[in-house]
Design an enzyme around this catalytic site. Structure first.
Site, PDB file in Angstrom:
ATOM      1  N   ARG A  65      45.706  52.898  43.769  1.00  0.00           N
ATOM      2  CA  ARG A  65      46.558  53.794  44.555  1.00  0.00           C
ATOM      3  C   ARG A  65      47.814  54.187  43.777  1.00  0.00           C
ATOM      4  O   ARG A  65      48.275  55.335  43.867  1.00  0.00           O
ATOM      5  CB  ARG A  65      46.928  53.096  45.870  1.00  0.00           C
ATOM      6  CG  ARG A  65      47.631  53.990  46.878  1.00  0.00           C
ATOM      7  CD  ARG A  65      47.629  53.354  48.257  1.00  0.00           C
ATOM      8  NE  ARG A  65      48.404  54.147  49.192  1.00  0.00           N
ATOM      9  CZ  ARG A  65      49.528  53.737  49.786  1.00  0.00           C
ATOM     10  NH1 ARG A  65      50.002  52.523  49.525  1.00  0.00           N
ATOM     11  NH2 ARG A  65      50.171  54.514  50.625  1.00  0.00           N
ATOM     12  N   HIS A  69      48.830  58.049  43.168  1.00  0.00           N
ATOM     13  CA  HIS A  69      50.111  58.574  43.644  1.00  0.00           C
ATOM     14  C   HIS A  69      50.994  59.010  42.488  1.00  0.00           C
ATOM     15  O   HIS A  69      51.854  59.881  42.660  1.00  0.00           O
ATOM     16  CB  HIS A  69      50.818  57.526  44.507  1.00  0.00           C
ATOM     17  CG  HIS A  69      50.273  57.446  45.902  1.00  0.00           C
ATOM     18  ND1 HIS A  69      51.072  57.451  47.022  1.00  0.00           N
ATOM     19  CD2 HIS A  69      49.002  57.370  46.359  1.00  0.00           C
ATOM     20  CE1 HIS A  69      50.320  57.380  48.110  1.00  0.00           C
ATOM     21  NE2 HIS A  69      49.052  57.324  47.723  1.00  0.00           N
ATOM     22  N   VAL A  73      51.887  63.561  41.706  1.00  0.00           N
ATOM     23  CA  VAL A  73      53.279  64.016  41.718  1.00  0.00           C
ATOM     24  C   VAL A  73      53.759  64.130  40.273  1.00  0.00           C
ATOM     25  O   VAL A  73      53.857  63.140  39.561  1.00  0.00           O
ATOM     26  CB  VAL A  73      54.179  63.036  42.495  1.00  0.00           C
ATOM     27  CG1 VAL A  73      55.602  63.567  42.565  1.00  0.00           C
ATOM     28  CG2 VAL A  73      53.633  62.805  43.904  1.00  0.00           C
ATOM     29  N   GLY A  75      52.170  64.924  37.747  1.00  0.00           N
ATOM     30  CA  GLY A  75      51.159  64.551  36.769  1.00  0.00           C
ATOM     31  C   GLY A  75      51.232  63.075  36.414  1.00  0.00           C
ATOM     32  O   GLY A  75      52.103  62.340  36.882  1.00  0.00           O
ATOM     33  N   SER A  79      55.959  58.403  36.568  1.00  0.00           N
ATOM     34  CA  SER A  79      57.187  58.642  37.343  1.00  0.00           C
ATOM     35  C   SER A  79      57.241  57.799  38.614  1.00  0.00           C
ATOM     36  O   SER A  79      58.328  57.495  39.113  1.00  0.00           O
ATOM     37  CB  SER A  79      57.333  60.128  37.681  1.00  0.00           C
ATOM     38  OG  SER A  79      56.201  60.615  38.363  1.00  0.00           O
ATOM     39  N   HIS A 195      38.906  54.583  49.025  1.00  0.00           N
ATOM     40  CA  HIS A 195      39.240  53.856  50.244  1.00  0.00           C
ATOM     41  C   HIS A 195      38.197  52.806  50.601  1.00  0.00           C
ATOM     42  O   HIS A 195      38.292  52.186  51.662  1.00  0.00           O
ATOM     43  CB  HIS A 195      39.418  54.834  51.409  1.00  0.00           C
ATOM     44  CG  HIS A 195      40.715  55.575  51.369  1.00  0.00           C
ATOM     45  ND1 HIS A 195      41.084  56.526  52.296  1.00  0.00           N
ATOM     46  CD2 HIS A 195      41.751  55.503  50.490  1.00  0.00           C
ATOM     47  CE1 HIS A 195      42.275  57.011  51.993  1.00  0.00           C
ATOM     48  NE2 HIS A 195      42.699  56.404  50.894  1.00  0.00           N
ATOM     49  N   THR A 196      37.247  52.575  49.721  1.00  0.00           N
ATOM     50  CA  THR A 196      36.293  51.492  49.946  1.00  0.00           C
ATOM     51  C   THR A 196      36.935  50.131  49.698  1.00  0.00           C
ATOM     52  O   THR A 196      36.360  49.099  50.031  1.00  0.00           O
ATOM     53  CB  THR A 196      35.035  51.663  49.072  1.00  0.00           C
ATOM     54  OG1 THR A 196      34.018  50.771  49.529  1.00  0.00           O
ATOM     55  CG2 THR A 196      35.332  51.370  47.601  1.00  0.00           C
ATOM     56  N   ASP A 246      37.789  49.403  54.712  1.00  0.00           N
ATOM     57  CA  ASP A 246      36.334  49.247  54.779  1.00  0.00           C
ATOM     58  C   ASP A 246      36.072  47.825  55.270  1.00  0.00           C
ATOM     59  O   ASP A 246      35.966  46.897  54.476  1.00  0.00           O
ATOM     60  CB  ASP A 246      35.711  49.472  53.393  1.00  0.00           C
ATOM     61  CG  ASP A 246      34.213  49.172  53.367  1.00  0.00           C
ATOM     62  OD1 ASP A 246      33.618  48.990  54.450  1.00  0.00           O
ATOM     63  OD2 ASP A 246      33.635  49.109  52.270  1.00  0.00           O
ATOM     64  N   SER A 249      33.432  45.212  53.684  1.00  0.00           N
ATOM     65  CA  SER A 249      33.611  44.672  52.325  1.00  0.00           C
ATOM     66  C   SER A 249      34.936  45.183  51.755  1.00  0.00           C
ATOM     67  O   SER A 249      34.946  45.993  50.838  1.00  0.00           O
ATOM     68  CB  SER A 249      32.442  45.075  51.427  1.00  0.00           C
ATOM     69  OG  SER A 249      32.250  46.489  51.446  1.00  0.00           O
ATOM     70  N   ASP A 254      32.308  49.421  46.563  1.00  0.00           N
ATOM     71  CA  ASP A 254      30.905  49.746  46.834  1.00  0.00           C
ATOM     72  C   ASP A 254      30.853  51.041  47.642  1.00  0.00           C
ATOM     73  O   ASP A 254      31.825  51.802  47.669  1.00  0.00           O
ATOM     74  CB  ASP A 254      30.219  48.583  47.565  1.00  0.00           C
ATOM     75  CG  ASP A 254      30.946  48.175  48.851  1.00  0.00           C
ATOM     76  OD1 ASP A 254      31.756  48.985  49.372  1.00  0.00           O
ATOM     77  OD2 ASP A 254      30.707  47.056  49.345  1.00  0.00           O
TER      78      ASP A 254
END
Length: 327
Positions: A65, A69, A73, A75, A79, A195-196, A246, A249, A254
């Protein structure tokens, strides 16, 4: 009509400029960038990520993440790692980023790299390596990471607000947010598979449970059994409780996320909305039934994301501390 033609022309110029910038980035980033200047670079990052994920499996999602993120923003310029100052609120303190974690993993890797190869490896590259290594530690597929990014010296809270799609986004908003960054709708679906792994605060989706518009208290697109489960985990008014994205798991990379969407058990509106469009729903179903295709598409999309807005050559700097620009 003239206004429309002008708007279309501006859009074409924007897309053309994006692809020119992407081509230049591809010409300057390369796999094995540190083979001569700092041969242990990727090994050191991998060791720190492995140690962190072994201690806390949630760091795999946190590092992924962080990279996402960062890239969305300004590239992929590191930052998101910069701390706020008395005169500036940085990206990491913007509302979409206050739950980010994994900064200390990057700090530890950077400290070791500065000892091994002072002033050589950028924080932006460490982020890209760490995201990949976290995925692998969670059971996902490895992929080569082209490197050679340099670090930016600008980080503002407001830019994070304007560039990161919110969890309440629906399919058109999601598609446009990713298109603005040069991604196809298919690549958006693949990247959503991140988001798994990971968790979310109740506040990011509680409106789907208790306040979903003037005519419904619950989001009708959600499986009722899942709603009941979430209401137990997130009583009305709770904000700090954590829920896995998820549930079957949560720490394994997965295709469980896509199976959840098929069963109407997507946690965010921005997740479940992928089933509201015939094309994206077909892709979700394909991934749910074929992990090899998902892993391949996800890896390709991650490599493409890593080229976004990069600083190379003499642009930017190589920070000695990822939290502050060089003095």
């Amino acid at each position: 009509m003239a206004m429309q033609r002008r708007g279309n022309a501006i859009h074409v110029v924007f897309i053309y400029a994006f692809w020119i910038a992407l081509w230049r980035s591809k010409a300057q980033l390369q796999v094995g960038f540190y083979d001569t200047s700092c041969p242990a670079a990727e090994i050191i990052v991998r060791q720190e990520v492995t140690k962190a994920v072994n201690d806390n499996p949630g760091f795999a999602a946190g590092l992924l993440r962080l990279h996402f993120h960062d890239c969305f923003v300004r590239g992929c310029d590191g930052s998101v790692l910069l701390d706020s100052t008395p005169n500036n609120t940085a990206e990491k303190d913007s509302p979409p980023n206050t739950s980010l974690r994994g900064f200390e993993v990057i700090d530890n890797a950077k400290a070791r790299l500065e000892e091994a190869c002072f002033g050589v490896v950028s924080c932006a590259d460490i982020l890209a390596f760490a995201a990949r290594d976290g995925i692998v530690q969670a059971g996902g597929q490895s992929y080569p990471v082209p490197a050679g990014r340099r670090d930016g010296n600008v980080s503002t809270s407001q830019e994070a607000l304007g560039n990161l799609p919110p969890p309440s986004a629906k399919i058109d908003q999601m598609s446009q947010a990713f298109a603005n960054k040069g991604f196809t709708q298919s690549e958006m679906v693949a990247l959503s598979g991140a988001h798994t792994i990971g968790v979310s605060h109740c506040s990011s989706f509680s409106s789907r449970l208790y306040n979903n518009g003037p005519t419904a208290t619950q989001d009708p697109t959600m499986d009722p059994g899942y709603v009941s489960q979430l209401m137990q985990q997130c009583p009305q008014g709770s904000t700090n409780n954590l829920v896995p994205m998820d549930p079957s798991s949560p720490n394994t990379f997965d295709t469980g996320y896509f199976n959840d969407l098929v069963d109407n058990r997507g946690l965010f509106t921005s997740d479940q909305t992928l089933m509201s469009n015939e094309s994206t729903a077909g892709q979700v179903i394909m991934y749910a039934n074929n992990s090899d295709v998902f892993f391949s598409d996800f890896s390709n999309a991650m490599v493409k994301m890593g080229y976004m807005g990069v600083l190379t050559g003499s642009l930017g700097e190589i920070r000695t501390n990822c939290r502050v620009i060089n003095g």
